[in-house]
Every structure is written in structure tokens, then in C-alpha cells.
Motif scaffolding. Sequence first.
Motif, short mmCIF file in Angstrom:
data_model
loop_
_atom_site.label_atom_id
_atom_site.label_comp_id
_atom_site.label_asym_id
_atom_site.label_seq_id
_atom_site.Cartn_x
_atom_site.Cartn_y
_atom_site.Cartn_z
N PHE A 29 0.66 -6.57 -7.05
CA PHE A 29 0.32 -5.66 -5.95
C PHE A 29 -0.41 -6.40 -4.82
N SER A 30 -0.26 -5.88 -3.62
CA SER A 30 -0.99 -6.45 -2.48
C SER A 30 -2.46 -6.02 -2.60
N ASP A 31 -3.33 -6.67 -1.80
CA ASP A 31 -4.76 -6.32 -1.87
C ASP A 31 -5.00 -4.86 -1.51
N GLY A 32 -4.29 -4.37 -0.47
CA GLY A 32 -4.46 -2.98 -0.07
C GLY A 32 -4.08 -2.03 -1.19
N ALA A 33 -3.00 -2.35 -1.86
CA ALA A 33 -2.54 -1.50 -2.97
C ALA A 33 -3.56 -1.52 -4.11
N LEU A 34 -4.11 -2.72 -4.37
CA LEU A 34 -5.09 -2.83 -5.46
C LEU A 34 -6.36 -2.06 -5.13
N ASP A 35 -6.76 -2.09 -3.84
CA ASP A 35 -7.94 -1.32 -3.43
C ASP A 35 -7.71 0.17 -3.67
N LEU A 36 -6.51 0.62 -3.32
CA LEU A 36 -6.18 2.03 -3.52
C LEU A 36 -6.28 2.41 -5.00
N TYR A 93 0.82 -1.20 0.00
CA TYR A 93 0.00 0.00 0.00
C TYR A 93 0.86 1.26 0.00
N SER A 94 1.89 1.30 0.90
CA SER A 94 2.60 2.57 1.05
C SER A 94 3.39 2.92 -0.21
N LEU A 95 4.00 1.92 -0.83
CA LEU A 95 4.74 2.21 -2.07
C LEU A 95 3.76 2.68 -3.16
N THR A 96 2.62 2.01 -3.23
CA THR A 96 1.63 2.37 -4.25
C THR A 96 1.09 3.78 -3.98
N ARG A 97 0.84 4.07 -2.70
CA ARG A 97 0.35 5.40 -2.32
C ARG A 97 1.35 6.48 -2.77
N GLU A 98 2.63 6.18 -2.50
CA GLU A 98 3.69 7.13 -2.87
C GLU A 98 3.65 7.44 -4.37
#
Lengths: 733, 108
Positions: free
Chosen positions: A561-568, A529-534
Amino acid sequence: MSTRTAKPLLARKHPDKFVGRDAELDRLYLRAVSDMGSGSIHLSGRAGTGTSELLRQLYDRLFFEQRFVVPFYYSLNSRDATAYTATANYLYQFVLQAIAFRRQEPGLIASAPDICELETLSPINDVDWISRLCKACKNEGPLNDERSFIRSSLSAPFRASFAGGFRAFVIVDDLHQSVNLENGRVFVDEMVNIAGRSGTQIVLGSRSRYSMKSIAEQRIDVERLDRKSFVDLAATAAADRGVDMNEQSRDLVALKFAGRPRLLESFLEAATSKRVALQSYREVERLYSKELLEGGLGTYFDDNFARAASEPILRQKLYEALYHTIGNGNERFRLETLRERLGVRPDIFGRMIDILSVDEVLDVNTGAAQVSDDEILRDFLIARHRASTNIGSLAVTAAQTVTNALKRAPKLVASDYRRGAALGMTELLLDFDMQRVPRSLLDYRLFRENLKGLSASEARSQIAKEGEQMTLPLVAHAAPIVDHLPEFGEPTEPDRAVIAVGFADRSYSDESEIVWFAAEIDSKLEADYSLTREWVDRLDTVADKLGYSEHKIWLIAPEGFSDGALDLLAEQGGFGSSRKQAQLLREFLHGGSPAKSEAYEYEIVIPIGEETELIAVHAFEEIARKYAFPPKAVNQIKTALVEACINAAEHSLSPDGKIKQRFSVDEEKVVIIVSNRGMRLTDRMPIRPEAEGDDKRRGWGLGLIRSLMDEVRIESVDDGTQITMVKLIKPSA
Amino acid sequence: MDGDVPMNAASEGASKQAVVYATDYLNKLSGEKIERECKTRLQEGCDELILNFSQTELVNSVGVSILLGIIDSAAVRGARVVFSDVKEDTVELFDMLGVTKHVSLRES
């Protein structure tokens, strides 16, 4: 490529050594000799890309390979000083080259006879028109006024062709040099007018930055040579000059001089004359620094600057001013500020800027400029600055220059490796073209559920059956983000983050306009998530800066991507894909067939010795096992390989006692190259035809190899022999 | 090629017939060992030399040339040469080099 064996006439290279420009050369040649009639071409290229050599090669080819079209090459030169002198030279050169061509005496061109002698050399059927032109050449001054003289002389080849019953093909090169001539613009304007008339065939050559009236029916922008061609050129040019350069150094050299043969050749020339081997980065950078400080590279830039600012004190001021701008993040500066700093008159300054722009020292735009994005130019400016501040200590400057260059070398190469490994986002997006694709090719969650873990062929068959489809947009333009926003350069590579602009459907309306931000990001595991958010924040910021309020984000990470990253990403209406998905997507967009795989290469070096060929055979068996080669082919290849090794071991008197094997494997074939140093096969005594007994039973090796393999080439190289064996691989039944 | 296989050509048999075993790789070195063994047998009065290739996976042209020398030597002494248990790929190779014209092939 031409295989003509004659020496070059105007060209500087033999045609066989002229690398990477076959397409452009063939196109121009066909244009010259075909009956497609008139029509002019404007050929432009960046400094040092080899545009002039391309035109000289064209001239040579027209001179040697056909008899119908009279070629004429003229290069505008700053030494002519005025447009009038340049025109007089143009006229003389035309008469000289035309007579040399009609007489088929190339040597005449180099002998440069005077105009009176030329007249006597004209072939009988050309006497009339040549005499008329010679008279024009002999005139001390223009008959009417200078402009009329220029106009009349520049069109002389076409009048002559009418009178002589032939077709003239005129090549006028280096038009950008007009900025260095008095009334240079008159020459160019008249040339351009003639080129615009019907019935003329002219190629006008200039630097890309030189602006002139658009006259040409066709414009050809000569791009810098691609990386592979340039690496080949570097290898050939080094070998021709006897420069001892290994592969690592070759790649570094090719990167440093990227697409600029002129600078590359100057560098290799220096290696030859100074007898410097280029076997390490250190040796490359030492020579590079030396050449920048007191050799050909420095002279190249000094000459450019000298044309712009001939007075040494002014030139030094210019170096310093530009040095300080690159030290300051190479931000744009106002031209007027530079003029005030240099203290020159506006007219002199204007000419100076014209020259610096054409020579690609400055990028000039509406009253402002910045130093061009050219590492060698920057190194030159830094070296000149250091040389002026370390007065009397060239050694200190050299030490600083070489250590800085050495620090940068691995980064330069690493950046190239990353570029080479990148997916090629720009091309991928341009391939979208409204195609319907299975959603699992973009959506990592679907991919993970349906396709992850399947072999490539299983994945393809699953994709073909998939029901959930989506339509990709039509991408009208795609380009690296750094092209839009230079400060985005760090930390990604240019081709790894791209903006695509286009339409969601073919209505091409404002409503259907779309913008995609696509980026390849690094992560060893599924991107979290954090990398994707960045990355999402980063790309959103870019979108804001560029004024794209509506946009979609597509990120590609090696492992997805992790699930959190995909949700983002889903919240943003974007996608996250794995690298494998992107590769399958590209394959799908190209018709579903797997991209032609590149050959995998393996290399092994064995010492010549008792049964060491078995080491090579074992290595090959492992390779064959990996690619599931049919057993029969494996046995045949093993025997051929043994024979090639025996051949090298028995006859070469190899000084290093080594045999090198390279195995190149793709889906269709295996190519094996066995090479060794020492006596070449062609230099060895042949088996005596009358041989009997034991002698008669030897010498079967090459015949056996030919029987067992599908293609065999035996080449004598400078210091040894190389046997190339190809076996076509049919899948096991 | 397997390191466990003895490189020496082995032989067995009585006065008239001798079986000589080729190793996994027939090259100059192993070929010369076979040749020495065969010559010994011929000198002992053997009139049929059976060369057994059951272990032979790879053959090179030097090894084949030595085999032809053995065939010649046998012919001079009036002995015949038989190749036994030759693998299919090796038979093809012998065919290519004309060896099979001079010997009989058999399965043991």
C-alpha cells in the motif's frame, strides 16, 4: 483403496475407479468389522455427491473382504409406493443377501430367486432363522397391523443375527425417498428407533436436506469432492468411456459438474453414445446444451420435478414460476404465493415443496424459498422456458442455450483460476490462534523498511530476530462475506473477502470479542488511497448491515500500500499487507518453516530426428541452472535424458514422430517423464540373450538410466511408452 | 554440442601413433565418424590409437558401443587404444559400461 479384482456387486464402479472417498470408506469399513460394538451412523450428502455409491462400495467390500459380518444394503425407492411394500422388499432383500453372503455366491443377488426357492438355498446351519423370515415374507398381509409388521420386519436382521450367531451390518440408503411413499415417514421413524437401540449397527443414508430425528451416535456429512479429486474423476471417467477430451475441456467439465459425479457421468456417457469429442469449450457446451434440452441432464431434472408435480400442466407452471424468480435476481418468494400461482391444495403443495427441498431445487426456510444456487438447474429452467416460448423451434432454443453457455465458460474458468490463486483467507485467519508474530508480517510500512527486497531466506532470518511483536486474535469462526451477505458476491471471489469473529484474549468475554474484515484486493502497484478508501467504505457498509459496530479491517494487495493508504488504514486501527507478507505470515504461523513448495513444471516436445535430443538437453541445462543443481547430477540426468530419447526414437515407430518431456522440479528432486506414442516397450522384441558382436553392445540404455537415476519407472500406456525418472537433488557443497 | 566445434573427427600423427579427437557429443553420428577415421589409421599401420575426449561433454550408449567396436578392430590388428583427457563424469560412464577394462586412460 482396495485393490480387489472381483467385479462390483451392488456398486456401479470398480473399487479402483472409485475416486476421492478412501477416507470415508475406510472409516465405515473399520466401523463395520471392528469389535467396537453397536452404534449407528447417519451419512448424509448433497444430491449427486456419490453418497449412495460410497455405501454400495462399503457393501461390496464387506461382502468380498471378510467373513465375520453379514452385510445388508437396502435402498428406499419411490417405486415401492408404500411403506408396507418397501418393508416387504427390505425383508426379502435381507434374506437374499444373507444367503448369498453365507454361500459366498454373489451371483445369487442378481438372479433374484423367489422366496420359496430362497428357502431351499439356505446353508444348513442357517435353516431355522431363514425359514422363519421366509414365512414372514410369504405372508400376504401384516399379521397384526401395518406398523407392527414394519417394526418387526425392519429389526429382522438383528433377530436373525442373534439366532444365527453372526453380526449383521445394515445399510439403509436413500431415506429421503420416504417423501415419495405412502406412510414413508413410518418406515423412517421405525428404522430410526431401531438404529437408536443398543446392539445394532446401522448406517442410515440420506440427502443432507432431509430432516429426521437425531439418532445416530455419529453423523458424517459427505462433502462434495474437492476440485483435484473431481478433475481426476473426470479424466478417469472420460478415459474409461473412450471420450476424447483435452485438459482444457476436462477442467471446464469438472467445473460445470463440480462435485456431482452422477451428472458428470451422465454427460460423459452421452459423449460416448453420441461419439462426440470434447476437445474445445464449444464441443463441451454444445453437448451440454443438447443434454439439457433433450438428453440425460434434462431427464434428471425432469424426473425430480415429475416426482414433485406429476401432472404435466402443473409441472410446466412450476417451471415457469421458478424461471421468473431466477430472472428476477433469484430473490426469495413466499411459498403461499407460489401455491396460489400453481392453484394446488395445501396438502399436495406441502408434499411438492418437501420433494423440491430434498432434491435441492429449492432452499426453503420459514414460509419462503428461493431457487438453489445451482448453475445446471438454472440452465435447465431457462432451457425449459425457452423451449415453451420458442414453440416448434428446438433449434432456436439450442442456439440460445449453447451461445449463453459458451459466453459463460471462460468466465467460469477464470473465476476458478482466481480462486486457485487466492491466499485462502479463511484458513489463514483460523490459524491466528493467539500467536505472537513479528509486526512486520502485517504492517506493510514495517515490512517495506525491514524486509522488502530480501531473499526468502534472508527475510526469514530477519523475521526471527525482529523485536516488535504483536498478538493475533483467536478466531472462532471465519467465513466468506458472501455467506453472510449474498449481494457482496461481485466483484470479488468468495474466498477473497472474509469475516472472522473471535476473541482478543482467552477470557472469552463480551469485552474481548473481536470482528475482523479481511480482503484480498487487486492492484498492480502499491494500492493507493482512493482504492483503499473504496474498500474501507465497502467493508464498513457490510459491517453496518451485519451490525458489527466495532471491527478491524485487514487488506492485502499484491504489492502492498502507498503511505496515504496506510495512514487511512491506521486511522481505522486496521492493517495493510502485501501478498508476500501474507505468505510469510502463513509460514510463520505454521512453525516458521517455508511452506513446502509445489513442484514447478516445464514441458517440451521435440521431433524425432538427428540429434534433436540435444534440444531437450539444452532445455534441461537451463532448468538446472535456474535451480542450481549440482553439476554431477546435471551430467547424470543429461545422459539419462538422452538415453530415454534415443529409446523412444529408435524403437517406437512413432506415428507422430514426437517425444514429449515433462520436468517437474521441487526443492528435493527432479522428476522427468519422457513419453512417446507408438510401439510400446513391452511389445518390442527383447534383445536376444545369445546376441553377439555388435548386437551384444546395444540395449544398454535402460540399464544406464537405472544406474544414473534414483528411481525409474517404465510404463506401457495405451499408445506408447512413458519413462519416469527421478533424481534426488542434494544441495551443491 | 557447441555448434562451433567441427563434427569431423580430426587426427594427427605419424605411422605408429594416431590421435583422433572426439567431438562434444559422442553419439551414433560422431561415433561413426571416429570409427571411420580410426579404421583408416589402423589400415595405415597405426599401432596405438589415442582417442582424445578433451572436448567431449556428453556421451550416449550408442556412441559407447561404437567405441567398443573400435577397440575390437584395434585388437584384431594388434593395436592398442588409449583414451586421453576424459572428463570425470565420462570416466564413470565408461566404467559403468565396462569400457575402461579394455583401454588405458591418460592425461595428455
